[in-house]
Design a protein around this motif. Structure first.
Motif, mmCIF file in Angstrom:
data_model
loop_
_atom_site.group_PDB
_atom_site.id
_atom_site.type_symbol
_atom_site.label_atom_id
_atom_site.label_comp_id
_atom_site.label_asym_id
_atom_site.label_seq_id
_atom_site.Cartn_x
_atom_site.Cartn_y
_atom_site.Cartn_z
ATOM 1 N N SER A 1 50.718 35.753 44.285
ATOM 2 C CA SER A 1 50.409 34.614 45.148
ATOM 3 C C SER A 1 51.615 34.174 45.967
ATOM 4 O O SER A 1 52.759 34.467 45.627
ATOM 5 C CB SER A 1 49.904 33.438 44.308
ATOM 6 O OG SER A 1 48.725 33.778 43.598
ATOM 7 N N LEU A 2 51.319 33.462 47.034
ATOM 8 C CA LEU A 2 52.350 32.850 47.859
ATOM 9 C C LEU A 2 52.245 31.347 47.678
ATOM 10 O O LEU A 2 51.186 30.751 47.916
ATOM 11 C CB LEU A 2 52.154 33.221 49.331
ATOM 12 C CG LEU A 2 53.207 32.669 50.309
ATOM 13 C CD1 LEU A 2 54.568 33.291 50.023
ATOM 14 C CD2 LEU A 2 52.791 32.937 51.747
ATOM 15 N N ARG A 3 53.328 30.707 47.239
ATOM 16 C CA ARG A 3 53.355 29.267 47.011
ATOM 17 C C ARG A 3 54.163 28.615 48.128
ATOM 18 O O ARG A 3 55.286 29.031 48.419
ATOM 19 C CB ARG A 3 53.961 28.944 45.641
ATOM 20 C CG ARG A 3 53.261 29.662 44.484
ATOM 21 C CD ARG A 3 53.921 29.341 43.161
ATOM 22 N NE ARG A 3 53.568 28.011 42.727
ATOM 23 C CZ ARG A 3 52.579 27.740 41.863
ATOM 24 N NH1 ARG A 3 51.835 28.730 41.375
ATOM 25 N NH2 ARG A 3 52.332 26.500 41.503
ATOM 26 N N ILE A 4 53.582 27.582 48.739
ATOM 27 C CA ILE A 4 54.191 26.939 49.902
ATOM 28 C C ILE A 4 54.330 25.445 49.644
ATOM 29 O O ILE A 4 53.341 24.759 49.358
ATOM 30 C CB ILE A 4 53.324 27.170 51.160
ATOM 31 C CG1 ILE A 4 53.050 28.668 51.339
ATOM 32 C CG2 ILE A 4 53.993 26.584 52.388
ATOM 33 C CD1 ILE A 4 51.880 28.945 52.256
ATOM 34 N N ALA A 5 55.554 24.947 49.723
ATOM 35 C CA ALA A 5 55.798 23.516 49.556
ATOM 36 C C ALA A 5 55.546 22.810 50.886
ATOM 37 O O ALA A 5 55.725 23.402 51.955
ATOM 38 C CB ALA A 5 57.233 23.281 49.098
ATOM 39 N N LEU B 1 52.037 37.685 55.295
ATOM 40 C CA LEU B 1 52.621 36.466 54.743
ATOM 41 C C LEU B 1 52.994 36.763 53.294
ATOM 42 O O LEU B 1 52.141 36.725 52.413
ATOM 43 C CB LEU B 1 51.644 35.290 54.751
ATOM 44 C CG LEU B 1 50.954 34.845 56.026
ATOM 45 C CD1 LEU B 1 49.775 35.726 56.368
ATOM 46 C CD2 LEU B 1 50.482 33.409 55.881
ATOM 47 N N GLY B 2 54.243 37.095 53.052
ATOM 48 C CA GLY B 2 54.631 37.446 51.685
ATOM 49 C C GLY B 2 53.794 38.608 51.185
ATOM 50 O O GLY B 2 53.772 39.686 51.795
ATOM 51 N N PRO B 3 53.041 38.411 50.080
ATOM 52 C CA PRO B 3 52.225 39.499 49.524
ATOM 53 C C PRO B 3 50.869 39.647 50.214
ATOM 54 O O PRO B 3 50.062 40.490 49.832
ATOM 55 C CB PRO B 3 52.044 39.065 48.067
ATOM 56 C CG PRO B 3 52.030 37.569 48.133
ATOM 57 C CD PRO B 3 53.011 37.208 49.236
ATOM 58 N N SER C 1 39.653 32.596 54.840
ATOM 59 C CA SER C 1 38.404 33.058 54.230
ATOM 60 C C SER C 1 38.505 34.493 53.716
ATOM 61 O O SER C 1 37.661 34.932 52.924
ATOM 62 C CB SER C 1 37.250 32.943 55.227
ATOM 63 O OG SER C 1 37.472 33.770 56.353
ATOM 64 N N ARG C 2 39.519 35.232 54.131
ATOM 65 C CA ARG C 2 39.714 36.593 53.643
ATOM 66 C C ARG C 2 40.417 36.630 52.287
ATOM 67 O O ARG C 2 40.441 37.664 51.622
ATOM 68 C CB ARG C 2 40.533 37.412 54.642
ATOM 69 C CG ARG C 2 39.864 37.639 55.989
ATOM 70 C CD ARG C 2 40.677 38.631 56.805
ATOM 71 N NE ARG C 2 40.130 38.844 58.146
ATOM 72 C CZ ARG C 2 40.558 39.792 58.981
ATOM 73 N NH1 ARG C 2 41.539 40.609 58.594
ATOM 74 N NH2 ARG C 2 40.026 39.920 60.177
ATOM 75 N N LEU C 3 41.013 35.517 51.900
ATOM 76 C CA LEU C 3 41.746 35.469 50.634
ATOM 77 C C LEU C 3 40.794 35.327 49.459
ATOM 78 O O LEU C 3 39.684 34.802 49.598
ATOM 79 C CB LEU C 3 42.727 34.290 50.640
ATOM 80 C CG LEU C 3 43.730 34.240 51.800
ATOM 81 C CD1 LEU C 3 44.585 32.977 51.677
ATOM 82 C CD2 LEU C 3 44.596 35.483 51.832
ATOM 83 N N GLU D 1 51.765 21.878 45.958
ATOM 84 C CA GLU D 1 52.014 23.154 46.618
ATOM 85 C C GLU D 1 50.701 23.805 47.049
ATOM 86 O O GLU D 1 49.689 23.679 46.365
ATOM 87 C CB GLU D 1 52.733 24.136 45.690
ATOM 88 C CG GLU D 1 54.180 23.827 45.447
ATOM 89 C CD GLU D 1 54.857 24.929 44.618
ATOM 90 O OE1 GLU D 1 56.010 25.248 44.910
ATOM 91 O OE2 GLU D 1 54.203 25.460 43.707
ATOM 92 N N MET D 2 50.739 24.479 48.193
ATOM 93 C CA MET D 2 49.591 25.290 48.586
ATOM 94 C C MET D 2 49.795 26.693 48.037
ATOM 95 O O MET D 2 50.873 27.263 48.152
ATOM 96 C CB MET D 2 49.432 25.349 50.100
ATOM 97 C CG MET D 2 48.274 26.246 50.550
ATOM 98 S SD MET D 2 47.876 26.100 52.324
ATOM 99 C CE MET D 2 46.941 24.561 52.311
ATOM 100 N N ILE D 3 48.734 27.225 47.406
ATOM 101 C CA ILE D 3 48.816 28.542 46.785
ATOM 102 C C ILE D 3 47.801 29.460 47.446
ATOM 103 O O ILE D 3 46.600 29.182 47.454
ATOM 104 C CB ILE D 3 48.545 28.461 45.268
ATOM 105 C CG1 ILE D 3 49.515 27.475 44.616
ATOM 106 C CG2 ILE D 3 48.656 29.841 44.622
ATOM 107 C CD1 ILE D 3 49.233 27.221 43.148
ATOM 108 N N LEU D 4 48.300 30.548 48.034
ATOM 109 C CA LEU D 4 47.445 31.545 48.686
ATOM 110 C C LEU D 4 47.468 32.809 47.849
ATOM 111 O O LEU D 4 48.531 33.336 47.525
ATOM 112 C CB LEU D 4 47.951 31.852 50.095
ATOM 113 C CG LEU D 4 48.205 30.664 51.031
ATOM 114 C CD1 LEU D 4 48.702 31.158 52.387
ATOM 115 C CD2 LEU D 4 46.951 29.817 51.189
ATOM 116 N N THR D 5 46.280 33.293 47.500
ATOM 117 C CA THR D 5 46.173 34.503 46.687
ATOM 118 C C THR D 5 45.318 35.541 47.401
ATOM 119 O O THR D 5 44.174 35.243 47.759
ATOM 120 C CB THR D 5 45.542 34.189 45.310
ATOM 121 O OG1 THR D 5 46.303 33.156 44.662
ATOM 122 C CG2 THR D 5 45.524 35.435 44.437
#
Length: 201
Positions: free
Chosen positions: A82-86, A157-159, A185-187, A196-200
């Motif tokens: 995941s990508l964690r964004i503060a 974006l990161g991973p 919507s692709r995640l 934190e926002m977490i994108l996986t």
């Protein structure tokens, strides 16, 4: 190295320093009062260096955070898959991404239907803008604007990687790039957790 061993090493370093300073002062026959002042000064210097060394990781983190804030660089980190964004200083979530290898800063906006690029960013990334197609009408905080259609071959974006991502391009975005729902919507998931926002992917 455990805490006890670390403390013992610090004590040894301090003792060695005091012995070296004391020996130097005796060899030079410095008056007692002056000698004590010099010893205390050296002890203070050593203590300061020791504190800086002991907290180098924490100080490095703070320095990076300050540097990122000053430079406007997003505070993001990869955690597992995941990508964690503060949140930024403005309370919004910003992320640094690569458009076909070109770095750009994006605002993550779940209220935006489509990912949008400023014309400057699109040109820097070498995107082909379809200027012959009818323009898109987009509602923004500054009113309705027109935008041209384009596509990003690879956005990273990161991973997270997204290929053939449709985007809107306009000079009216004021230099701001936006990641919209057509990417989110692709995640497999995206959420806000503990601020934190977490994108996986």
């Amino acid at each position: 190295m455990d805490m006890t061993t670390d403390q013992m090493m610090r004590g040894v370093y301090l003792l060695v320093l005091l012995v070296l300073v004391g020996s130097a002062l005796l060899a030079r026959r410095v008056p007692w009062r002056g000698a004590m002042g010099m010893v205390l000064a050296w002890v203070a210097i050593f203590a300061g260096v020791l504190i800086l060394f002991s907290f180098r990781n924490e100080l490095g983190f703070v320095a990076n955070r300050v540097r990122n804030e000053v430079a406007g660089k997003p505070d993001q980190k990869v955690s597992g898959q995941s990508l964690r964004i503060a949140p930024g200083a403005d309370g919004h979530y910003w992320v640094e991404a690569q458009i076909n290898g070109t770095t750009a800063r994006f605002l993550i906006d779940s209220g935006a239907t489509v990912t949008a690029l400023s014309e400057e960013t699109a040109m820097a990334a070498g995107l082909n803008i379809d200027r012959l197609a009818p323009p898109m009408m987009m509602n923004t905080a500054n009113g309705t604007i027109t935008a041209q259609r384009s596509s990003i071959a690879m956005l990273t974006l990161g991973p997270i990687s997204a290929s053939d991502l449709p985007v809107a391009v306009s000079a009216s975005f004021g230099g701001v790039n936006v990641i919209g729902m057509n990417l989110l919507s692709r995640l497999s998931s995206w959420r806000v957790e503990n601020g934190e926002m977490i994108l996986t992917p």
